[in-house]
Design an enzyme around this catalytic site. Sequence first.
Site, PDB file in Angstrom:
ATOM      1  NE  ARG A 177      -3.676  -2.186   2.725  1.00  0.00           N
ATOM      2  CZ  ARG A 177      -3.517  -3.206   3.374  1.00  0.00           C
ATOM      3  NH1 ARG A 177      -2.339  -3.413   4.002  1.00  0.00           N
ATOM      4  NH2 ARG A 177      -4.606  -4.226   3.295  1.00  0.00           N
ATOM      5  CE  LYS A 201      -6.444  -0.393   4.713  1.00  0.00           C
ATOM      6  NZ  LYS A 201      -7.557  -0.595   3.943  1.00  0.00           N
ATOM      7  CG  HIS A 270      -4.715   1.049  -3.911  1.00  0.00           C
ATOM      8  ND1 HIS A 270      -4.179   0.822  -2.810  1.00  0.00           N
ATOM      9  CD2 HIS A 270      -5.709   0.018  -4.277  1.00  0.00           C
ATOM     10  CE1 HIS A 270      -4.556  -0.164  -2.175  1.00  0.00           C
ATOM     11  NE2 HIS A 270      -5.486  -0.489  -3.008  1.00  0.00           N
ATOM     12  NE  ARG A 273      -3.193  -3.350  -1.431  1.00  0.00           N
ATOM     13  CZ  ARG A 273      -2.600  -4.153  -0.330  1.00  0.00           C
ATOM     14  NH1 ARG A 273      -1.424  -4.467  -0.126  1.00  0.00           N
ATOM     15  NH2 ARG A 273      -3.703  -4.827   0.517  1.00  0.00           N
ATOM     16  CG  HIS A 296      -6.459  -8.473   1.264  1.00  0.00           C
ATOM     17  ND1 HIS A 296      -6.711  -8.715   0.118  1.00  0.00           N
ATOM     18  CD2 HIS A 296      -6.206  -7.162   1.382  1.00  0.00           C
ATOM     19  CE1 HIS A 296      -6.713  -7.633  -0.823  1.00  0.00           C
ATOM     20  NE2 HIS A 296      -6.488  -6.703   0.008  1.00  0.00           N
ATOM     21  CE1 TYR A 305      -6.409  -6.913  -7.431  1.00  0.00           C
ATOM     22  CE2 TYR A 305      -6.728  -7.700  -5.322  1.00  0.00           C
ATOM     23  CZ  TYR A 305      -6.565  -6.732  -5.915  1.00  0.00           C
ATOM     24  OH  TYR A 305      -6.087  -5.468  -5.356  1.00  0.00           O
TER      25      TYR A 305
END
Length: 333
Positions: A177, A201, A270, A273, A296, A305
């Site tokens: 990110r 995150k 992004h 990514r 994730h 994806y």
Amino acid sequence: MRLNSLLAKLTPTEKPIPSQADLPKNWAVAQAWLDDLSLQNYSEHTITAYTTALMRLMNFIEQDIRLQGDYLAFDHKDLSRFLVLRLEKDGIKAISAKQTLSAIRKFYAHLIKIGKAAHNPTTGYRLKAEPRALPKVGDVDMMAQLLDQPMPDDAAKARLWIRDRAMFELMYSSGLRLSELASLDVNDIDLTAGVVKVLGKGNKMRLVPVGKKAIDAISIYLPHRDLWQENTDALFISERHGTRLSTRAIQLRLKVCATNAGIAQNLHPHLLRHCFASHILSASGDLRAVQEMLGHTDISTTQIYTQVDFSTLTKVYDKAHPRAVSRVLKYEK
């Protein structure tokens, strides 16, 4: 926060009422809550949005034949009617409907807290989620066009490109990110082992592989970085200031580099990514591994994806299925 100043900021299409004189008869209770939010240091943007939502709501309650202005009688079914009206007749977007629902939920929670209401009409109410949009992805050739572009002839621009190529090679190599890239320190990357330690995150740490192209680009960049830095551990720094590059600066540098490479597509960090995830998944089919590398928490986020276009699907079929040859020959005649 004064109501007049909020109304003045709204566009004509956003203004739920033409003037303060036309306020709903029960507006005082809503205004008291909004004033309380202001004292709690809610942002002006949030209070403006909540003001608009509650004005629409109070006008609906006042004009509705069943409710006749009684906001305490407003229930789950009335909420559905109100939101359907906003979505279908007024044509608001789903994100605006969610913001409206949030405002109503918090308003009635406040009324319950101060003893003016016995129920919250939003309890258990959920808006249907919109289909998650497939992220735009550039192909492998576009990434090569960006990362393999010639070194600029100008010495100053060449030094910046050495740094920029290292940044974007690493971002594409490891699926970082923008915030993760900007926050990297020198000690976070092990060029010998070919891994980078990433704080993602939720302050979750993960180790991600780094490809050879990125390792080579960073190795070339580091001597320049050592000359530029001003007592900072940051990996990517400003040549001029010797301090950590901001996320905004990285965004701007990518646009410059894309323009220099002759890429017409709007490139943003992004997207690199997304390219990483799409290209790795396309080549490996290992969704779980891509999930881990992207950081994730929920694999459903990664599954976006797996959506491939039909032309790609038929190519895979033609190459893999034992009976595919006859199908191809049939339509080539």
